[in-house]
Scaffold this motif. Structure first.
Motif, short mmCIF file in Angstrom:
data_model
loop_
_atom_site.label_atom_id
_atom_site.label_comp_id
_atom_site.label_asym_id
_atom_site.label_seq_id
_atom_site.Cartn_x
_atom_site.Cartn_y
_atom_site.Cartn_z
N ARG A 206 0.84 -1.21 0.00
CA ARG A 206 0.00 0.00 0.00
C ARG A 206 0.87 1.26 0.00
N GLU A 207 1.93 1.25 0.77
CA GLU A 207 2.82 2.42 0.83
C GLU A 207 3.51 2.64 -0.51
N GLU A 208 3.95 1.55 -1.14
CA GLU A 208 4.59 1.66 -2.46
C GLU A 208 3.60 2.17 -3.49
N PHE A 209 2.36 1.71 -3.40
CA PHE A 209 1.32 2.16 -4.32
C PHE A 209 1.10 3.67 -4.19
N LEU A 210 0.97 4.15 -2.96
CA LEU A 210 0.76 5.58 -2.75
C LEU A 210 1.99 6.40 -3.15
N ALA A 211 3.17 5.84 -2.97
CA ALA A 211 4.39 6.54 -3.39
C ALA A 211 4.39 6.74 -4.90
N GLY A 212 3.89 5.74 -5.62
CA GLY A 212 3.78 5.87 -7.07
C GLY A 212 2.77 6.94 -7.47
N ILE A 213 1.65 6.99 -6.75
CA ILE A 213 0.64 8.03 -7.00
C ILE A 213 1.27 9.41 -6.80
N ASP A 214 2.05 9.56 -5.74
CA ASP A 214 2.68 10.85 -5.44
C ASP A 214 3.69 11.24 -6.53
N LEU A 215 4.39 10.26 -7.08
CA LEU A 215 5.32 10.56 -8.17
C LEU A 215 4.57 11.11 -9.39
N ILE A 216 3.45 10.47 -9.71
CA ILE A 216 2.66 10.93 -10.86
C ILE A 216 2.08 12.31 -10.57
N LEU A 217 1.60 12.53 -9.35
CA LEU A 217 1.02 13.83 -9.00
C LEU A 217 2.07 14.94 -9.07
N THR A 218 3.31 14.60 -8.71
CA THR A 218 4.37 15.60 -8.79
C THR A 218 4.54 16.09 -10.23
N GLY A 219 4.50 15.16 -11.15
CA GLY A 219 4.60 15.55 -12.56
C GLY A 219 3.39 16.32 -13.05
N ILE A 220 2.20 15.93 -12.57
CA ILE A 220 0.98 16.62 -12.97
C ILE A 220 0.94 18.04 -12.43
N ILE A 221 1.35 18.21 -11.19
CA ILE A 221 1.35 19.54 -10.58
C ILE A 221 2.32 20.48 -11.31
N ALA A 222 3.38 19.93 -11.86
CA ALA A 222 4.33 20.74 -12.61
C ALA A 222 3.70 21.32 -13.87
N LEU A 223 2.56 20.76 -14.29
CA LEU A 223 1.88 21.26 -15.49
C LEU A 223 0.91 22.40 -15.18
N GLN A 224 0.73 22.73 -13.90
CA GLN A 224 -0.26 23.73 -13.52
C GLN A 224 -0.11 25.04 -14.27
N ARG A 225 -1.27 25.61 -14.64
CA ARG A 225 -1.27 26.94 -15.26
C ARG A 225 -0.89 27.97 -14.20
N PRO A 226 -0.12 28.94 -14.56
CA PRO A 226 0.25 30.00 -13.60
C PRO A 226 -0.98 30.80 -13.21
N THR A 227 -1.01 31.24 -11.98
CA THR A 227 -2.13 32.07 -11.50
C THR A 227 -1.83 33.54 -11.77
N GLY A 228 -2.89 34.34 -11.71
CA GLY A 228 -2.70 35.76 -11.86
C GLY A 228 -2.74 36.23 -13.29
#
Length: 228
Positions: A206-228
């Protein structure tokens, strides 16, 4: 002449579609897909097959309804209006992981599901969180698909591994034997595998599974549109 008092009739719970589906999930959990027949289900419900056909047209519909029930229950259990998008995705992903671990047949049946799969509910909720993360529209489908593929792939593989092991298998001993076998591999051909053998022995699924989710989320968050 004295007469015996009339015995009250035993009241049975009325047969409903919901009760049939719940019983089908119980059977699938205990005997697997091969053991789910209308005859076995009728016996489990103490009724006749004809009564079940009144609510469900056939085995395909029954399996689909059983999967939908598990998925709906999973989603309801993790819904939290106050969660951040990352927290919501992690909770949903782990909910699916645990559901497929508890109901290993779900993963198998999802591969045979029609285009309107119950997992579309999960995809929809992941997609809304991707939007909430301000991911550019052109990347939203890819981001949601990457998460879905990882969730279904890893959760399904974990469930498959559980099904292949004997019920009395000790997980620690099993992982230790596999890690030992990795350590004995050719050092030139399997340098990396030998190096991480110790981590295999100690890892938590379960911990390894969630660690993989966090890795993918890190990449997705890097795609965020800038605010303002």
């Amino acid at each position: 002449m004295a007469t015996n008092p009339r015995r009250p009739e035993r009241r049975q719970e009325p047969l409903s579609r919901e009760r049939i589906i719940s019983a089908a999930v119980e059977l699938l959990d205990t005997v697997g897909e091969g053991g789910l027949t209308f005859r076995a289900l009728a016996k489990h419900l103490a009724t006749g097959p004809g009564a079940i056909y009144w609510h469900v047209t056939g085995r395909t519909e029954l399996l689909g309804a059983a999967i939908d029930s598990v998925v709906a229950t999973t989603i309801a259990a993790v819904d939290d209006a106050d969660a951040t998008p990352q927290e919501a995705i992690r909770a949903l992903a782990l909910g699916v992981f645990d559901a497929m671990d508890a109901h290993p047949w779900v993963g198998t049946q999802l591969t045979h599901a029609p285009s309107h799969s119950p997992m579309l509910r999960v995809f929809e909720r992941i997609g809304r969180q991707i939007q909430a993360l301000r991911v550019p529209e052109a990347a939203q489908f890819t981001a949601a698909s990457a998460l879905m593929s990882y969730i279904l792939g890893v959760a399904g593989q974990n469930a498959a591994n559980t099904r292949t092991l004997r019920p009395d298998t000790d997980r620690t001993e099993f992982l230790d034997s596999v890690a030992t076998a990795w350590k004995e591999l050719d050092p030139d051909e399997y340098a990396f595998t030998r190096n991480v053998a110790g981590q295999l022995r100690e890892h938590d699924d379960r911990e390894e599974f969630l660690a993989g989710i966090d890795l993918i989320l890190t990449g997705i968050i890097a795609l965020q549109r800038p605010t303002g």
